[in-house]
Write an enzyme that holds these catalytic residues in place. Sequence first.
Site, PDB file in Angstrom:
ATOM      1  CG  ASN A  55       6.868  -3.303   3.360  1.00  0.00           C
ATOM      2  OD1 ASN A  55       6.758  -2.519   3.938  1.00  0.00           O
ATOM      3  ND2 ASN A  55       6.813  -3.222   1.962  1.00  0.00           N
ATOM      4  N   GLY A  56      10.013  -3.583   2.782  1.00  0.00           N
ATOM      5  CA  GLY A  56      10.839  -2.248   3.015  1.00  0.00           C
ATOM      6  C   GLY A  56      12.117  -2.687   2.350  1.00  0.00           C
ATOM      7  N   GLY A  57      12.452  -1.612   1.320  1.00  0.00           N
ATOM      8  CA  GLY A  57      13.795  -1.547   0.580  1.00  0.00           C
ATOM      9  C   GLY A  57      13.915  -2.691  -0.377  1.00  0.00           C
ATOM     10  CD  GLN A  65      -2.132  -0.140   5.083  1.00  0.00           C
ATOM     11  OE1 GLN A  65      -2.016   1.113   4.402  1.00  0.00           O
ATOM     12  NE2 GLN A  65      -1.344  -0.916   5.282  1.00  0.00           N
ATOM     13  CG  HIS A 118       8.386  -0.984   6.615  1.00  0.00           C
ATOM     14  ND1 HIS A 118       7.982   0.171   6.040  1.00  0.00           N
ATOM     15  CD2 HIS A 118       9.910  -0.918   6.417  1.00  0.00           C
ATOM     16  CE1 HIS A 118       8.839   0.860   5.373  1.00  0.00           C
ATOM     17  NE2 HIS A 118       9.985   0.052   5.649  1.00  0.00           N
ATOM     18  N   PRO A 145       0.720  -1.337  -0.094  1.00  0.00           N
ATOM     19  CG  PRO A 145      -0.073  -1.034   2.235  1.00  0.00           C
ATOM     20  CD  PRO A 145       0.738  -1.949   1.272  1.00  0.00           C
ATOM     21  CG  MET A 146       3.409   2.173  -2.010  1.00  0.00           C
ATOM     22  SD  MET A 146       4.423   2.039  -3.475  1.00  0.00           S
ATOM     23  CE  MET A 146       3.528   1.058  -4.493  1.00  0.00           C
ATOM     24  CG  LEU A 147      -1.045   8.827   0.997  1.00  0.00           C
ATOM     25  CD1 LEU A 147      -2.521   8.339   1.087  1.00  0.00           C
ATOM     26  CD2 LEU A 147      -0.728   9.515   2.154  1.00  0.00           C
ATOM     27  CB  CYS A 180       1.132   5.386   8.395  1.00  0.00           C
ATOM     28  SG  CYS A 180       1.139   6.923   7.739  1.00  0.00           S
TER      29      CYS A 180
END
Length: 297
Positions: A284-286, A142, A244, A89-91, A172
């Site tokens: 998750n992350g990078g 989400q 994350h 999920p990305m705003l 977040c």
Amino acid sequence: CHVFFPYHSNGLLFDILKLIWPSEYWISTTMNGFSLSYNTADPVILIYNFDLPADIESQFNTLYNALFCLKVISMPASSLPSRHLSVAPMLDWTDRHYRFMARQITRNAWLYSEMVNSGAVVYGDKDRFLSFNEGEQPVALQLGGSDPHDLAIATKAAEAYGYNEVNLNCGCPSPRVQKGAFGACLMNDVDLVADCLNAMQDAVEIPVTVKHRIGVDRQTEYQVVADFVGTLHKKTACRTFIVHARNAWLDGLSPKENREVPPLKYEYVYRLKQNFPDLEILINGGITTNEEIAEHL
């Protein structure tokens, strides 16, 4: 010849076109070919002013048909793919238009919505926040929130709209989200998170999952995230944890910096899987390349 794509695009279309068409067909300071004119508010216009080779024209026609003649397929739970690969999920990015485009690339990845405030779903225009094309499935909504009652209502609405999963945001770190007492700050109140997850899962048949960080601010020990996951494992029916692999710093860093500055600790996520083998643990992350994906898998 002018070809119009009559819907807003955030640029992924052109990324796809560049993958399947040689670079010499794209205009730049040194190349001649296509000229592109688009923004997020206007229709996309693709203009080319020469005869395309037959194979390129055929590929364009195939892509165009895939975009605008897509057969809508509703996927029953029994046929859903595993979550080996997901688009996080990305705003301001993973909206319905992006997800529809991403689904043209693969039917196997899970797609996640932008974070939606549960209050917006409960008290606002549900169609605005929940409508999507069934061709996006499998797709997860989400939710952000900390009120179990509102989260339960929003989760039930998501199920009615056809989502395959509802995910609770506990990662977040933005100041606006903190003012609403949800997001990463929820990691400091695991009992409230348990209440939220239980209320959500009691309201629906689809899976309810959680996405979180490995700690908040200067909590650097592995035991912090292990206790968080262990408590939820004991107190809820949640069996999918999306981790994350960074801390969330609630003060001093912007949301963008929070995705880059806190160090990645993938080993913490691996240890979670070792300590809780019956849980589905997603890292998750990078992770930005095929090589990195393959290494984690």
